[in-house]
Design a protein around this motif. Structure first.
Motif, PDB file in Angstrom:
ATOM      1  N   SER A  96       0.517  -1.130  -0.115  1.00 50.64           N
ATOM      2  CA  SER A  96      -0.201  -0.027  -0.197  1.00 50.64           C
ATOM      3  C   SER A  96       1.072   1.349   0.217  1.00 50.64           C
ATOM      4  O   SER A  96       2.010   1.452   0.268  1.00 50.64           O
ATOM      5  CB  SER A  96      -0.822   0.150   1.097  1.00 50.64           C
ATOM      6  N   ILE A  97       0.484   2.621  -0.529  1.00 50.70           N
ATOM      7  CA  ILE A  97       0.308   3.651  -0.414  1.00 50.70           C
ATOM      8  C   ILE A  97       0.376   4.922  -0.232  1.00 50.70           C
ATOM      9  O   ILE A  97      -1.503   4.357  -0.486  1.00 50.70           O
ATOM     10  CB  ILE A  97       1.725   3.717  -2.420  1.00 50.70           C
ATOM     11  N   ALA A  98       0.397   5.271   1.466  1.00 49.58           N
ATOM     12  CA  ALA A  98      -0.329   6.533   1.287  1.00 49.58           C
ATOM     13  C   ALA A  98       0.500   8.489   1.851  1.00 49.58           C
ATOM     14  O   ALA A  98       1.447   7.892   1.918  1.00 49.58           O
ATOM     15  CB  ALA A  98      -1.215   6.547   2.623  1.00 49.58           C
ATOM     16  N   ALA A  99      -0.158   9.011   0.565  1.00 54.44           N
ATOM     17  CA  ALA A  99       0.620   9.977   0.527  1.00 54.44           C
ATOM     18  C   ALA A  99      -0.301  11.624   0.739  1.00 54.44           C
ATOM     19  O   ALA A  99      -1.772  11.362   0.121  1.00 54.44           O
ATOM     20  CB  ALA A  99       0.888  10.254  -0.290  1.00 54.44           C
ATOM     21  N   ILE A 100      -0.288  11.977   1.908  1.00 53.67           N
ATOM     22  CA  ILE A 100      -0.986  13.569   2.130  1.00 53.67           C
ATOM     23  C   ILE A 100      -0.130  15.196   1.392  1.00 53.67           C
ATOM     24  O   ILE A 100       1.358  14.822   2.517  1.00 53.67           O
ATOM     25  CB  ILE A 100      -1.976  13.286   3.143  1.00 53.67           C
ATOM     26  N   GLY A 101      -0.912  15.625   1.119  1.00 59.15           N
ATOM     27  CA  GLY A 101       0.208  16.890   1.121  1.00 59.15           C
ATOM     28  C   GLY A 101      -1.012  18.266   1.408  1.00 59.15           C
ATOM     29  O   GLY A 101      -2.176  18.485   1.240  1.00 59.15           O
ATOM     30  N   THR A 102      -0.075  18.935   2.313  1.00 59.38           N
ATOM     31  CA  THR A 102      -1.184  20.038   3.024  1.00 59.38           C
ATOM     32  C   THR A 102      -0.460  21.478   2.994  1.00 59.38           C
ATOM     33  O   THR A 102       1.463  21.843   1.973  1.00 59.38           O
ATOM     34  CB  THR A 102      -0.985  20.510   4.029  1.00 59.38           C
ATOM     35  N   PHE A 103      -1.334  22.994   2.599  1.00 58.91           N
ATOM     36  CA  PHE A 103      -0.472  24.037   2.626  1.00 58.91           C
ATOM     37  C   PHE A 103      -1.263  25.023   2.829  1.00 58.91           C
ATOM     38  O   PHE A 103      -2.618  25.009   3.314  1.00 58.91           O
ATOM     39  CB  PHE A 103      -0.756  24.331   0.837  1.00 58.91           C
ATOM     40  N   PHE A 104      -0.420  25.667   3.470  1.00 57.72           N
ATOM     41  CA  PHE A 104      -1.633  27.047   4.541  1.00 57.72           C
ATOM     42  C   PHE A 104      -1.201  28.772   4.496  1.00 57.72           C
ATOM     43  O   PHE A 104       0.584  28.265   4.497  1.00 57.72           O
ATOM     44  CB  PHE A 104      -1.512  26.381   5.645  1.00 57.72           C
ATOM     45  N   LEU A 105      -1.423  29.348   4.279  1.00 52.22           N
ATOM     46  CA  LEU A 105      -1.353  30.654   4.127  1.00 52.22           C
ATOM     47  C   LEU A 105      -2.316  31.817   4.850  1.00 52.22           C
ATOM     48  O   LEU A 105      -3.370  31.739   5.102  1.00 52.22           O
ATOM     49  CB  LEU A 105      -1.186  30.913   1.738  1.00 52.22           C
TER      50      LEU A 105
END
Length: 399
Positions: A96-105
């Protein structure tokens, strides 16, 4: 002594004696006209210091930094699990592969008593795991979402006292990609959500209170007049939501009508008027800001729209019976039964634990209640570890 010598001597004595004269003025006549003086000297102001472009730019940069606060943070978290065939045959498991990307300004512009704060947040994640798709044979690698949301918010305000201000708040929220009922059901008829289906727009006008205590930086926005709009632009989403044939309904031989996110299936949007409240808290802990906690509590109650509703039925079972009767009688819009509007509640919590400058552990929890979508409280929790980076041009000012 002859005559010539005597004459010369007499002349010399007369020339050596001082001479005096007396002059008297009896009357002075005034001159007519103005007297002007000629100035032949050209005056020009000269600065002591010569103009410096570098100094000018430095001064402008200092002013911009004083008026503007900017924070940008981004992170990437992921996990990878891999087994070879002998391991799977003996002990089991799945790759399995799991990836999360987040961005905040977060940007704040302040000048005198006026300020405007703009925030933006984006979260997107995918999982990949082997499964058997519905209607097919054999396992395949399937990608499905584990998080998908972005929002933009802007709030202009004008301070009229030390801790109070009045202004407005505008917030838009939706998602990036398609959402499905399950990872094994990813056909068009299984689609539950997509971009602008749903989409949310909240507009409010009111007062904002900022707590003066630095150890408790809470901000409360109270809006007696607010507008909440829901959009479902996708026709496929509206059609998929019309009837919910769950297993319980199949066994009972009944069907349950479901409006897509509270929007009637024959429309693409719904607007409600009422009041709202939003509470924000953002604080860092520790000498090196190793711990940061952010929370936002938002609630909207459409009391204005509730007053204008007709044929309201509070009990859901009575509503289903009345709706079936209304559908059998020809669907007259004047007699269509409706459910009372309930408050919408959304509570988000983010805890960031910074191990190093670039390594962060994040814990995210959200509680959401919207009776137009579900009669139960919705929750989600995510624990992630990964790389992160934050840029700040200065310490965040207290508004």
């Amino acid at each position: 002594m002859n005559k010539c010598t005597t004459l010369l001597l007499t002349t010399a004595i007369l020339l050596a004696r001082p001479a005096a004269a007396q002059i008297s003025i009896d009357r002075v006549e005034p001159q007519s006209g103005e007297v002007s003086f000629a100035d032949s000297i050209r005056r020009q102001q000269v600065e002591r210091d010569a103009f410096s472009l570098a100094k000018y730019r430095a001064e402008r940069a200092a002013i911009r930094k004083e008026r503007n606060y900017l924070e940008i943070s981004a992170s990437v978290q992921g996990t990878l699990t891999s087994f070879n065939d002998p391991w799977i045959e003996v002990s089991g498991g799945d790759n399995s592969i799991a990836a999360i990307g987040t961005f905040f300004l977060d940007h704040i512009f302040t000048k005198d008593k006026f300020s405007i704060e703009t925030k933006a947040s984006a979260k997107f994640g995918y999982n990949r795991i082997k499964a058997v798709p519905e209607g097919e044979e054999g396992e395949v690698g399937i990608w499905y979402k584990n998080q998908d949301e972005f929002w933009v918010q802007t709030a202009p305000s004008f301070n009229f006292s030390k801790n109070w201000s009045y202004g407005a708040m505008l917030k838009f929220r939706t998602q990036f990609a398609n959402g499905y009922k399950a990872r094994t059901q990813q056909k068009e008829i299984h689609r539950k959500s997509t971009f602008m289906s749903p989409g949310y727009l909240d507009l409010s006008v009111g007062l904002t209170y900022n707590c003066p205590n630095k150890s408790f930086p809470v901000k409360i926005n109270m809006s007696p007049v607010a507008l909440s709009a829901v959009f479902v632009e996708s026709k496929q989403i509206r059609e998929n939501f019309v009837y919910d044939f769950s297993e319980a309904n199949k066994e009972a031989g009944t069907r349950k009508y479901v409006e897509p996110y509270g929007v009637p299936s024959n429309k693409t949007s719904k607007y409600e008027g009422g009041s709202s409240i939003q509470i924000d808290f953002d604080r860092k802990f520790g000498n090196r800001d190793v711990l940061r906690y952010r929370t936002t509590f938002f609630s909207f109650y459409g009391w204005i729209s509730n007053l204008g509703q007709k044929n309201k039925i509070a009990k859901f079972s009575d509503y289903i019976a009345a709706y079936d009767k209304w559908e059998a009688d020809g669907k007259d819009q004047e007699t269509k039964p409706t459910l009372p509007i309930h408050p919408t509640v959304r509570w988000e919590n983010t805890l960031d634990i910074k191990a190093t400058k670039y390594l962060t552990t994040s814990i995210y929890f959200q509680l959401y209640y919207n009776r137009a979508q579900s009669y139960a409280v919705q929750t989600q929790a995510i624990l992630s570890v990964g790389l992160s980076y934050t840029f700040q041009n200065k310490t965040k000012p207290k508004k």
